[in-house]
Scaffold this active site. Structure first.
Site, PDB file in Angstrom:
ATOM      1  N   PHE A 138       2.850   8.366  -1.047  1.00 46.30           N
ATOM      2  CA  PHE A 138       2.049   7.170  -0.861  1.00 46.30           C
ATOM      3  C   PHE A 138       0.566   7.450  -1.043  1.00 46.30           C
ATOM      4  CE2 PHE A 138       5.655   6.481   2.280  1.00 46.30           C
ATOM      5  CZ  PHE A 138       6.470   5.948   1.310  1.00 46.30           C
ATOM      6  N   TRP A 161       0.832  -1.212   0.000  1.00 44.87           N
ATOM      7  CA  TRP A 161       0.000   0.000   0.000  1.00 44.87           C
ATOM      8  C   TRP A 161       0.865   1.260   0.000  1.00 44.87           C
ATOM      9  CZ3 TRP A 161       0.018   3.648   3.998  1.00 44.87           C
ATOM     10  CH2 TRP A 161      -0.917   4.680   3.857  1.00 44.87           C
ATOM     11  N   HIS A 162       2.059   1.184   0.607  1.00 42.95           N
ATOM     12  CA  HIS A 162       2.904   2.361   0.707  1.00 42.95           C
ATOM     13  C   HIS A 162       3.449   2.815  -0.638  1.00 42.95           C
ATOM     14  CE1 HIS A 162       2.875   1.537   5.037  1.00 42.95           C
ATOM     15  NE2 HIS A 162       3.324   2.760   5.203  1.00 42.95           N
ATOM     16  N   GLY A 163       3.526   1.936  -1.603  1.00 36.29           N
ATOM     17  CA  GLY A 163       4.056   2.355  -2.890  1.00 36.29           C
ATOM     18  C   GLY A 163       4.037   1.234  -3.910  1.00 36.29           C
TER      19      GLY A 163
END
Length: 389
Positions: free
Chosen positions: A389, A253-255
């Site tokens: 993000f 989810w962060h990248g």
């Protein structure tokens, strides 16, 4: 069925905008080989804050399905859509959190009065947030640029270790600073946002770290993913698998880079091993043992941050190799002292009991010092790390 479709729709929008390049690269597709329509889709800009308002959309759907969102009587479509839109795009925390559950935010919607503003909360969180961002994070950012390869290959092992600690402090100050500013601005508008950090670098276990770091994300993943997957109710093997899957998805989810998924798996495997060894809830009261555990967790977390700074695996491996082999190079005393000077306030915040600043007078005195530092010692402006993000 409606709730399922709502969650799928939110995730599909996020996947389309955020992960199209990752999917194309993983399939070996090049931009020039996928036709004009495919190129147009890949070149679409990423909407600002899509990760966070996707989470808000999922929370709204699920909380409404669970009956946790109060229903207005009588139902008025215009008011309903207005309130829904306000929750989804509430601007103070839209770009980098904290994530607010619909069940916590929707009941707060209503007319606000200036007399109801908690000015102490506004001032405290805003000043602390700007201090962490512009004084600590932005000044450390000027030092941690040396983490990049190939510059790192010419630095000593001590320099490289110090830089990594500096980046660990920087990312905390940067993200905690944003969350604190968002809480202060929301309070100015009459809304309460959840506290997102609680001295995470004194965590004595990895599980404890995730109860203290980005608390709103940890809470979201636990409530909307980990528990629905079965949590720890279906035996130890299933529990370990759930931890690894949830943290892997949380990392992704962060990248849109596989390095973020590896970072999530790093924490997921750590949580699983820790739980298997019975160390997630330490019971010993020994000061030395607790200090040893805190240091171990900090090293574990700090090594993981390297994948945030160097998403390319080869660069991260080069950095670790240089840190292990460059013991013969003389360290830069000035660089180490500068990083230590800016890291000191963050470590002091973590180590000093909060009761030491309990009175309003003491808090205001500290805030005055922070305000002076903001005016006199702000670093070069840098975007918030979590904006990507």
């Amino acid at each position: 069925m409606a709730a399922t479709l709502g969650v799928v729709a939110n995730l599909s929008i996020l996947a389309f905008f955020k992960y199209n390049h990752l999917v194309a690269a993983s399939l070996g597709a090049q931009v020039g080989q996928i036709g004009s329509l495919g190129q147009a889709l890949l070149l679409l800009p990423l909407p600002v804050g899509i990760s966070f308002y996707t989470f808000h959309g999922i929370s709204l759907v699920v909380d409404a399905w669970r009956g946790k969102v109060p229903k207005a009587e009588p139902f008025r479509p215009a008011r309903h859509y207005r309130n829904t839109l306000l929750y989804i795009i509430f601007f103070p925390q839209l770009v980098a959190g904290p994530i607010v559950k619909a069940a916590d935010f929707m009941p707060q919607i209503g007319w606000k009065k200036l007399d109801d503003v908690d000015w102490r909360t506004v001032f405290h969180h805003t000043v602390v947030g700007y201090f962490l961002k512009v004084v600590i994070a932005d000044n450390l950012a000027q030092q941690t640029t040396f983490i990049a390869c190939p510059a790192c290959q010419n630095l000593s092992s001590i320099d490289l270790a110090t830089l990594l600690v500096g980046y660990s402090v920087q990312i905390f100050a940067d993200f905690c600073g944003y969350s604190s500013i968002a809480i202060g601005i929301a309070a100015l508008l009459g809304y309460r946002l959840p506290i997102n950090f609680n001295r995470p670098y004194i965590a004595s276990s990895i599980a404890d770290f995730w109860r203290r770091w980005h608390i709103s994300l940890s809470s979201f993943l636990r409530e909307y993913l980990y528990i629905p997957l079965g949590g720890n109710r279906r035996g130890p093997v299933r529990t370990y698998a759930n931890l690894i899957v949830v943290m892997g998805l949380g990392g992704l989810w962060h990248g849109a880079e596989w390095s973020y998924a590896v970072w999530g798996l790093w924490h997921g495997v750590g949580l699983a091993v820790e739980r298997a060894c019975g160390g997630s809830e330490p019971t010993s009261r020994s000061f030395l043992l607790r200090a040893f555990r805190i240091a171990g967790v900090f090293v574990f977390v700090t090594l993981g941050w390297l994948l945030f700074k160097l998403p390319d695996f080869s660069d991260a491996l080069q950095y670790l190799s240089a840190m292990a082999t460059n013991t013969h190079i003389r360290p830069s005393l000035l660089r180490c002292l500068v990083i230590a000077a800016y890291a000191l306030p963050v470590f002091a915040y973590h180590l000093l009991p909060s009761q030491r600043f309990g009175t309003v007078q003491r808090q205001m005195a500290v805030e005055g010092l922070l305000l002076g530092a903001i005016i006199l010692n702000s670093g070069s402006s840098n975007a918030f790390i979590y904006f990507q993000f």
